[in-house]
Design a protein around this motif. Structure first.
Motif, PDB file in Angstrom:
ATOM      1  N   GLY A   3       0.426  -1.115   0.271  1.00  0.00           N
ATOM      2  CA  GLY A   3       0.030   0.267   0.009  1.00  0.00           C
ATOM      3  C   GLY A   3       0.818   1.006   0.113  1.00  0.00           C
ATOM      4  O   GLY A   3       0.350   2.521  -1.057  1.00  0.00           O
ATOM      5  N   VAL A   4       2.031   1.844   0.572  1.00  0.00           N
ATOM      6  CA  VAL A   4       2.803   2.626   0.970  1.00  0.00           C
ATOM      7  C   VAL A   4       3.330   2.592  -0.290  1.00  0.00           C
ATOM      8  O   VAL A   4       3.583   3.907  -0.899  1.00  0.00           O
ATOM      9  CB  VAL A   4       3.549   2.644   2.083  1.00  0.00           C
ATOM     10  CG1 VAL A   4       4.728   3.359   2.443  1.00  0.00           C
ATOM     11  CG2 VAL A   4       3.281   1.577   3.769  1.00  0.00           C
ATOM     12  N   GLN A  63       2.347   6.125  -7.180  1.00  0.00           N
ATOM     13  CA  GLN A  63       1.103   6.867  -7.411  1.00  0.00           C
ATOM     14  C   GLN A  63       1.016   9.143  -7.280  1.00  0.00           C
ATOM     15  O   GLN A  63       0.730   9.778  -8.488  1.00  0.00           O
ATOM     16  CB  GLN A  63      -0.272   6.862  -7.381  1.00  0.00           C
ATOM     17  CG  GLN A  63      -0.802   5.633  -7.494  1.00  0.00           C
ATOM     18  CD  GLN A  63      -2.033   4.741  -7.798  1.00  0.00           C
ATOM     19  OE1 GLN A  63      -2.195   4.254  -8.327  1.00  0.00           O
ATOM     20  NE2 GLN A  63      -2.611   4.860  -6.195  1.00  0.00           N
ATOM     21  N   LYS A  64       1.669   9.328  -6.458  1.00  0.00           N
ATOM     22  CA  LYS A  64       1.473  10.522  -6.494  1.00  0.00           C
ATOM     23  C   LYS A  64       2.777  11.584  -6.843  1.00  0.00           C
ATOM     24  O   LYS A  64       2.606  12.511  -7.961  1.00  0.00           O
ATOM     25  CB  LYS A  64       2.594  11.231  -4.976  1.00  0.00           C
ATOM     26  CG  LYS A  64       1.602  10.580  -3.650  1.00  0.00           C
ATOM     27  CD  LYS A  64       2.128  11.768  -2.449  1.00  0.00           C
ATOM     28  CE  LYS A  64       1.403  11.122  -0.975  1.00  0.00           C
ATOM     29  NZ  LYS A  64       1.658  10.297  -0.902  1.00  0.00           N
ATOM     30  N   ASP A  76       0.694   3.960  -3.362  1.00  0.00           N
ATOM     31  CA  ASP A  76       0.768   5.460  -3.256  1.00  0.00           C
ATOM     32  C   ASP A  76       1.522   6.034  -3.517  1.00  0.00           C
ATOM     33  O   ASP A  76       1.552   7.396  -3.020  1.00  0.00           O
ATOM     34  CB  ASP A  76       0.328   5.213  -1.377  1.00  0.00           C
ATOM     35  CG  ASP A  76      -1.727   4.994  -0.800  1.00  0.00           C
ATOM     36  OD1 ASP A  76      -1.405   4.791  -1.856  1.00  0.00           O
ATOM     37  OD2 ASP A  76      -0.653   5.010   0.558  1.00  0.00           O
TER      38      ASP A  76
END
Ligand code: ADP
Length: 264
Positions: A238-239, A245-246, A242
């Motif tokens: 998950g990290v 995607q940023k 994220d």
């Protein structure tokens, strides 16, 4: 209450539960992890296509905390050619003839690639501190040096994600026992792991200090509950998603006018 993963202020490790699972079941977490792992592979393609950033996944944790297993699972669908993995072992004589960050800087991946650090330069404020391998003023100065090194990486388009795989002492005992009892795991058993286990509390203190002194907005630490392997992998994946995607990456535009290209 939900247990945070990303470290944004001073923490006490004893407040973090190694068996935390955010109320998830194993099946649920595994299903989500598979989706996240596919997404990581897509994002790595984009990263490679653009080749102007790279991602460093730095894994630290006590013996048996799952540094190898987590890297394997989270990057399951990423082609091996997209990943540069480095295991930081006891330094060689050549490495010892240089400053402690020399081998780390050499291990930094090419742009467009992922780098996995299985252990890292943090050993130089962890095992080195606990086992008294250099004088205190030497290791004490390193936190600031590490922050500067990570700032340099961050300023040069490296995303540095640091993961502390947090297991309980009881879970480590169970995993060490499995290494003795299961013939397929015998090869993993090392007597030195028992020696390190004797210093458990000192290591926890050294980790807590490293996390508190080196959690920055440009290279954050994450405390990953790691007693459940399936939650550990879900949390890390998950990290990673994220962070990638940023970047809001797009497919690169063609370098020439493709409408004029004729393929005969
Ligand atoms: P792993 O446990 O990571 O699978 P090893 O069994 O070869 O691999 O262990 C590597 C060992 O090297 C660990 O005990 C670790 O603490 C040690 N190590 C890594 N970096 C350093 C360092 N800078 N100084 C001293 N020891 C180190």
């Amino acid at each position: 209450m939900a247990q945070p993963i990303k470290v944004t202020s001073k923490i006490r490790l004893s407040n973090f539960k190694p068996d935390y699972r955010a109320g998830m079941s194993k099946e649920e977490a595994r299903e989500q992890t598979t989706k996240l792992c596919f997404r990581i592979a897509e994002l790595q393609q984009l990263l490679y296509a653009n080749s102007n950033h790279s991602l460093i996944i730095l894994l630290q944790g006590m013996d048996t905390s799952g540094k190898d297993g987590a890297g394997k699972r989270v990057l399951e669908f990423v082609p091996p050619s997209g990943v540069e993995t480095t295991s930081f072992k006891v330094p060689s004589s050549e490495e010892l003839a240089h400053d402690y960050l020399w081998r780390a800087h050499k291990a930094v991946p090419r742009y467009g690639h992922f780098g996995v650090f299985n252990r890292s330069y943090y050993e130089d404020v962890l095992v080195v501190r606990v086992m008294d391998l250099v004088p205190k003023p030497v290791w004490k100065a390193r936190y600031e040096q590490i922050n500067s090194f990570e700032k340099l990486l961050s300023d040069n388009n490296y995303i540095v994600l640091k993961f502390f795989l947090h297991i309980s002492k009881e879970e480590q005992a169970a995993r060490l026992r499995a290494r003795i009892e299961d013939p397929t795991k015998n090869w993993k058993f090392e007597e030195s792991d028992l020696e390190m286990r004797k210093h458990w509390d000192d290591f926890q203190e050294a980790y807590e200090d490293a996390i508190n002194k080196c959690s920055t907005n440009y290279a954050p630490w994450h405390i990953i509950p790691a007693d459940h392997k399936w939650f550990r992998d879900y949390a890390i994946a998950g990290v990673v998603v994220d962070a990638l995607q940023k970047l809001k990456m797009k497919w690169p535009k063609p370098k020439i006018d493709l409408s004029k290209v004729k393929i005969k």
